[in-house]
Design an enzyme around this catalytic site. Sequence first.
Site, PDB file in Angstrom:
ATOM      1  N   TYR A  53       0.837  -1.199   0.000  1.00  0.00           N
ATOM      2  CA  TYR A  53       0.000   0.000   0.000  1.00  0.00           C
ATOM      3  C   TYR A  53       0.877   1.258   0.000  1.00  0.00           C
ATOM      4  O   TYR A  53       1.935   1.293   0.628  1.00  0.00           O
ATOM      5  CB  TYR A  53      -0.901   0.040   1.228  1.00  0.00           C
ATOM      6  CG  TYR A  53      -1.982  -1.004   1.269  1.00  0.00           C
ATOM      7  CD1 TYR A  53      -2.277  -1.808   0.176  1.00  0.00           C
ATOM      8  CD2 TYR A  53      -2.742  -1.201   2.423  1.00  0.00           C
ATOM      9  CE1 TYR A  53      -3.270  -2.767   0.232  1.00  0.00           C
ATOM     10  CE2 TYR A  53      -3.743  -2.151   2.484  1.00  0.00           C
ATOM     11  CZ  TYR A  53      -3.999  -2.936   1.393  1.00  0.00           C
ATOM     12  OH  TYR A  53      -4.993  -3.881   1.452  1.00  0.00           O
ATOM     13  N   SER A 210     -13.776  -4.483   0.594  1.00  0.00           N
ATOM     14  CA  SER A 210     -14.696  -3.820  -0.339  1.00  0.00           C
ATOM     15  C   SER A 210     -16.145  -4.047   0.069  1.00  0.00           C
ATOM     16  O   SER A 210     -16.967  -4.495  -0.737  1.00  0.00           O
ATOM     17  CB  SER A 210     -14.467  -4.305  -1.772  1.00  0.00           C
ATOM     18  OG  SER A 210     -15.122  -3.475  -2.708  1.00  0.00           O
ATOM     19  N   PRO A 211     -16.506  -3.723   1.316  1.00  0.00           N
ATOM     20  CA  PRO A 211     -17.883  -3.975   1.771  1.00  0.00           C
ATOM     21  C   PRO A 211     -18.933  -3.158   1.042  1.00  0.00           C
ATOM     22  O   PRO A 211     -20.108  -3.540   1.027  1.00  0.00           O
ATOM     23  CB  PRO A 211     -17.831  -3.604   3.260  1.00  0.00           C
ATOM     24  CG  PRO A 211     -16.693  -2.646   3.366  1.00  0.00           C
ATOM     25  CD  PRO A 211     -15.673  -3.128   2.376  1.00  0.00           C
ATOM     26  N   GLY A 215     -17.886   1.396  -3.631  1.00  0.00           N
ATOM     27  CA  GLY A 215     -18.706   2.601  -3.566  1.00  0.00           C
ATOM     28  C   GLY A 215     -20.090   2.446  -4.150  1.00  0.00           C
ATOM     29  O   GLY A 215     -20.973   3.272  -3.896  1.00  0.00           O
ATOM     30  N   LEU A 217     -22.487   0.519  -3.432  1.00  0.00           N
ATOM     31  CA  LEU A 217     -23.540   0.334  -2.437  1.00  0.00           C
ATOM     32  C   LEU A 217     -23.651   1.529  -1.501  1.00  0.00           C
ATOM     33  O   LEU A 217     -24.407   1.483  -0.529  1.00  0.00           O
ATOM     34  CB  LEU A 217     -23.265  -0.943  -1.624  1.00  0.00           C
ATOM     35  CG  LEU A 217     -23.359  -2.253  -2.410  1.00  0.00           C
ATOM     36  CD1 LEU A 217     -22.801  -3.408  -1.590  1.00  0.00           C
ATOM     37  CD2 LEU A 217     -24.814  -2.532  -2.805  1.00  0.00           C
ATOM     38  N   GLY A 218     -22.924   2.600  -1.793  1.00  0.00           N
ATOM     39  CA  GLY A 218     -22.907   3.768  -0.919  1.00  0.00           C
ATOM     40  C   GLY A 218     -24.026   4.752  -1.145  1.00  0.00           C
ATOM     41  O   GLY A 218     -24.106   5.771  -0.459  1.00  0.00           O
ATOM     42  N   GLY A 219     -24.898   4.492  -2.102  1.00  0.00           N
ATOM     43  CA  GLY A 219     -26.015   5.400  -2.362  1.00  0.00           C
ATOM     44  C   GLY A 219     -25.622   6.571  -3.232  1.00  0.00           C
ATOM     45  O   GLY A 219     -24.512   6.656  -3.766  1.00  0.00           O
TER      46      GLY A 219
END
Length: 320
Positions: A53, A210-211, A215, A217-219
């Site tokens: 990273y 990546s829950p 992005g 599923l972030g609305g």
Amino acid sequence: MQYAQLGRTGATVSRLVLGTMNFGPHTSEEDSFAIMDRALEQGVTFVDTANVYGGKDHRGRTEEIVGRWLARTGKRDEIVLATKVFGEMGPGKNDRGLSALNIRRAVDASLRRLQTDHIDLYQMHHVDRSAPWEEIWQAMDLLVAQGKISYVGSSNFAGWHIAQANETASRRGSLRLVSEQSLYNLLSRSIELEVLPAAEHYGLGVIPWSPLSGGKLGGRREDGVRRRAADRRHDPADLTEQLERWETFCEERDLTPGQAALAWLLHRPGVLGPIIGPRTMEQLDSAIEAVDIVLSEEDLAALDEIFPGPGGPAPEAYAW
């Protein structure tokens, strides 16, 4: 904050994992320090990073930021620190992978960057098909004996890789894997076929990455535009109706989509806790609130209708 055991070990960790991949490339060191301070204040004790990273031209930078934060705060013993090995860290033929040679070099380099004398959870970032499991475990067991690492975890393993790794470790009398970090969210449920059953069988805690599906599923943003991510595992053009149903589900329950997506994972059997990767303090605060969300059986059934999973574990899901 909620807490759970790290797999079948006696170690306790928070059920939200602070991911640090944005620290350096997208979040300044000053802001990264502030996010880590706030996370610890809110009870997040599990911090995850990786040696690669930091951005393409500065791999290792994120570990360096975490290391300077640890040195500044003096709170090393208050967190469970996880990092990873596998990715390419230099031009040499042995500067990547899971050879005993690279594992030895990589752990010492990570320890220097992190400014610590031990790593609590050392994770294999990927399967190395060229390295024998006996070689990998010989190297990991030596690191445990030397006090450089406490536990070994995996990431991005298939179910049969988890079985191979653990059976080899058992023959050696090693502790075996204690966790598996996998892609898992409402849009990506394939690990329910074999990875989750394998993890349950061997006593691994599952850590979803990546829950929010990058992005998606972030609305919608404040300007009403639905978030689009660089993650192309699913074509956004095919998700419009599904995401509209998702946003309606959240609106009807007065939930923000990002929090609801995290809450769903916290309700999944076998899940230790999802990785949250905040770029800002606001994102961190919002994610932490997800721990207190309770989804009913009806809510979970409704989400299965919107985002159908594979239908159960293998082989029943596809054979019968």
